[in-house]
Design a protein around this motif. Sequence first.
Motif, PDB file in Angstrom:
ATOM      1  N   GLN A  10      51.997 -92.437  51.000  1.00  0.00           N
ATOM      2  CA  GLN A  10      52.826 -93.591  50.645  1.00  0.00           C
ATOM      3  C   GLN A  10      52.547 -94.774  51.566  1.00  0.00           C
ATOM      4  N   LEU A  11      52.212 -94.473  52.827  1.00  0.00           N
ATOM      5  CA  LEU A  11      51.943 -95.521  53.820  1.00  0.00           C
ATOM      6  C   LEU A  11      50.470 -95.883  53.882  1.00  0.00           C
ATOM      7  N   GLY A  12      49.637 -95.203  53.082  1.00  0.00           N
ATOM      8  CA  GLY A  12      48.205 -95.474  53.100  1.00  0.00           C
ATOM      9  C   GLY A  12      47.506 -94.969  54.352  1.00  0.00           C
ATOM     10  N   ARG A  13      48.046 -93.926  54.956  1.00  0.00           N
ATOM     11  CA  ARG A  13      47.482 -93.375  56.190  1.00  0.00           C
ATOM     12  C   ARG A  13      46.809 -92.034  55.925  1.00  0.00           C
ATOM     13  N   PRO A  14      45.961 -91.544  56.856  1.00  0.00           N
ATOM     14  CA  PRO A  14      45.270 -90.265  56.646  1.00  0.00           C
ATOM     15  C   PRO A  14      46.216 -89.078  56.583  1.00  0.00           C
ATOM     16  N   THR A  15      45.883 -88.111  55.722  1.00  0.00           N
ATOM     17  CA  THR A  15      46.685 -86.894  55.590  1.00  0.00           C
ATOM     18  C   THR A  15      46.361 -85.942  56.732  1.00  0.00           C
ATOM     19  N   SER A  16      47.074 -84.827  56.788  1.00  0.00           N
ATOM     20  CA  SER A  16      46.839 -83.853  57.856  1.00  0.00           C
ATOM     21  C   SER A  16      45.427 -83.297  57.791  1.00  0.00           C
ATOM     22  N   ASP A  17      44.901 -83.109  56.578  1.00  0.00           N
ATOM     23  CA  ASP A  17      43.521 -82.621  56.426  1.00  0.00           C
ATOM     24  C   ASP A  17      42.528 -83.648  56.951  1.00  0.00           C
ATOM     25  N   ASP A  18      42.767 -84.928  56.656  1.00  0.00           N
ATOM     26  CA  ASP A  18      41.887 -85.991  57.149  1.00  0.00           C
ATOM     27  C   ASP A  18      41.903 -86.036  58.678  1.00  0.00           C
ATOM     28  N   ILE A  19      43.096 -85.900  59.269  1.00  0.00           N
ATOM     29  CA  ILE A  19      43.235 -85.933  60.725  1.00  0.00           C
ATOM     30  C   ILE A  19      42.511 -84.746  61.352  1.00  0.00           C
ATOM     31  N   GLN A  20      42.641 -83.576  60.725  1.00  0.00           N
ATOM     32  CA  GLN A  20      41.977 -82.378  61.249  1.00  0.00           C
ATOM     33  C   GLN A  20      40.460 -82.541  61.215  1.00  0.00           C
ATOM     34  N   LYS A  21      39.924 -83.089  60.109  1.00  0.00           N
ATOM     35  CA  LYS A  21      38.483 -83.311  60.005  1.00  0.00           C
ATOM     36  C   LYS A  21      38.002 -84.274  61.085  1.00  0.00           C
ATOM     37  N   GLU A  22      38.791 -85.319  61.334  1.00  0.00           N
ATOM     38  CA  GLU A  22      38.418 -86.303  62.342  1.00  0.00           C
ATOM     39  C   GLU A  22      38.396 -85.686  63.739  1.00  0.00           C
ATOM     40  N   GLU A  23      39.373 -84.830  64.038  1.00  0.00           N
ATOM     41  CA  GLU A  23      39.424 -84.166  65.331  1.00  0.00           C
ATOM     42  C   GLU A  23      38.240 -83.225  65.518  1.00  0.00           C
ATOM     43  N   LEU A  24      37.900 -82.475  64.452  1.00  0.00           N
ATOM     44  CA  LEU A  24      36.759 -81.563  64.518  1.00  0.00           C
ATOM     45  C   LEU A  24      35.461 -82.328  64.742  1.00  0.00           C
ATOM     46  N   LEU A  25      35.329 -83.475  64.096  1.00  0.00           N
ATOM     47  CA  LEU A  25      34.133 -84.291  64.264  1.00  0.00           C
ATOM     48  C   LEU A  25      34.030 -84.828  65.683  1.00  0.00           C
ATOM     49  N   LYS A  26      35.167 -85.263  66.243  1.00  0.00           N
ATOM     50  CA  LYS A  26      35.166 -85.761  67.623  1.00  0.00           C
ATOM     51  C   LYS A  26      34.739 -84.662  68.594  1.00  0.00           C
ATOM     52  N   GLN A  27      35.246 -83.449  68.376  1.00  0.00           N
ATOM     53  CA  GLN A  27      34.887 -82.330  69.242  1.00  0.00           C
ATOM     54  C   GLN A  27      33.401 -82.010  69.129  1.00  0.00           C
ATOM     55  N   PHE A  28      32.881 -82.027  67.900  1.00  0.00           N
ATOM     56  CA  PHE A  28      31.471 -81.721  67.690  1.00  0.00           C
ATOM     57  C   PHE A  28      30.590 -82.762  68.370  1.00  0.00           C
ATOM     58  N   LYS A  29      30.943 -84.043  68.225  1.00  0.00           N
ATOM     59  CA  LYS A  29      30.151 -85.112  68.834  1.00  0.00           C
ATOM     60  C   LYS A  29      30.206 -85.051  70.359  1.00  0.00           C
ATOM     61  N   ALA A  30      31.388 -84.655  70.886  1.00  0.00           N
ATOM     62  CA  ALA A  30      31.522 -84.532  72.339  1.00  0.00           C
ATOM     63  C   ALA A  30      30.654 -83.402  72.876  1.00  0.00           C
ATOM     64  N   GLN A  31      30.546 -82.315  72.099  1.00  0.00           N
ATOM     65  CA  GLN A  31      29.742 -81.169  72.517  1.00  0.00           C
ATOM     66  C   GLN A  31      28.260 -81.361  72.238  1.00  0.00           C
ATOM     67  N   ASN A  32      27.940 -82.303  71.337  1.00  0.00           N
ATOM     68  CA  ASN A  32      26.542 -82.549  70.979  1.00  0.00           C
ATOM     69  C   ASN A  32      26.263 -84.047  71.018  1.00  0.00           C
ATOM     70  N   PRO A  33      26.278 -84.645  72.213  1.00  0.00           N
ATOM     71  CA  PRO A  33      26.124 -86.110  72.323  1.00  0.00           C
ATOM     72  C   PRO A  33      24.774 -86.635  71.871  1.00  0.00           C
TER      73      PRO A  33
END
Length: 271
Positions: A238-261
């Motif tokens: 309703q607010l046009g913001r990311p869902t919980s699934d979107d947030i989880q994907k973003e967190e996983l991507l950040k972790q992957f990039k941090a581990q594989n710079p």
Amino acid sequence: MAILEEVEQLQQSSSFTFNAVLDPSNPLGFIESAFNFVSQNSNLFKTESAEKQIMSSVLSIKERIEAEEAAEKKKRLKQQAEKKAAYEKEQEKQKEKEKKLVPNTGNGLNMENYSWGQSLQEVTINVTIPPGTKSSALLCDIKTNYLKIGLKGQPPIIDGELYKPVKVNDCFWSLEDRREISVQMSKRDKTEWWKSFLKGGPEIDTQKVEPEPSKLSDLDIETRSAVEKMMFDQRQKQLGRPTSDDIQKEELLKQFKAQNPTMMDFSNMGF
């Protein structure tokens, strides 16, 4: 052989140099210069087939240009058709959205002969009947995907396929003050709001449903977690913001990039 190809061969096989500048406003002047250059430095125009060869080259070039223009026109028409289809699809979605009704205070709808409401756990139906009606005169048939309610010997008031299945053993009906039939049906899926009571019936806008937070305490841990996730995602949309699934994907991507710079850039993957 095309005149310009003849010119190119002459330049490559001899010391002759063709000096002419193409003026877009006078292309025939450039062609005439090319003809003169070829006639002075080759035997092309002394052959009987010269005119035929030149016309063949001209026709070949015209065919290529026409083919390119046809391909470009086809491409434009395809793009226009795709834009039109996308616009019509968006308009259809907007119409469907406008068709959805605002739910009543019970998160359902008030129909002509009855009303229905819902919580995440159950659906409630209230059917008005003539005052003084006895229970023996009533007909109430509840099945997993079907409901029929009415007075015996008369056309049914409700007769149709339910929007979603229910648990028959947890459903019951009662006669209230001999003027109303009250039916409570337990949903099989307790994490979803019903858009409609019967399949094919008018739909409500589930984005405008107002759940009762106090009822969450009655749910088991697994169901409560699923419900809270659904409510959070609904507010985010309703607010046009990311869902919980979107947030989880973003967190996983950040972790992957941090581990594989040193890995490739994932910025355009749509997360």
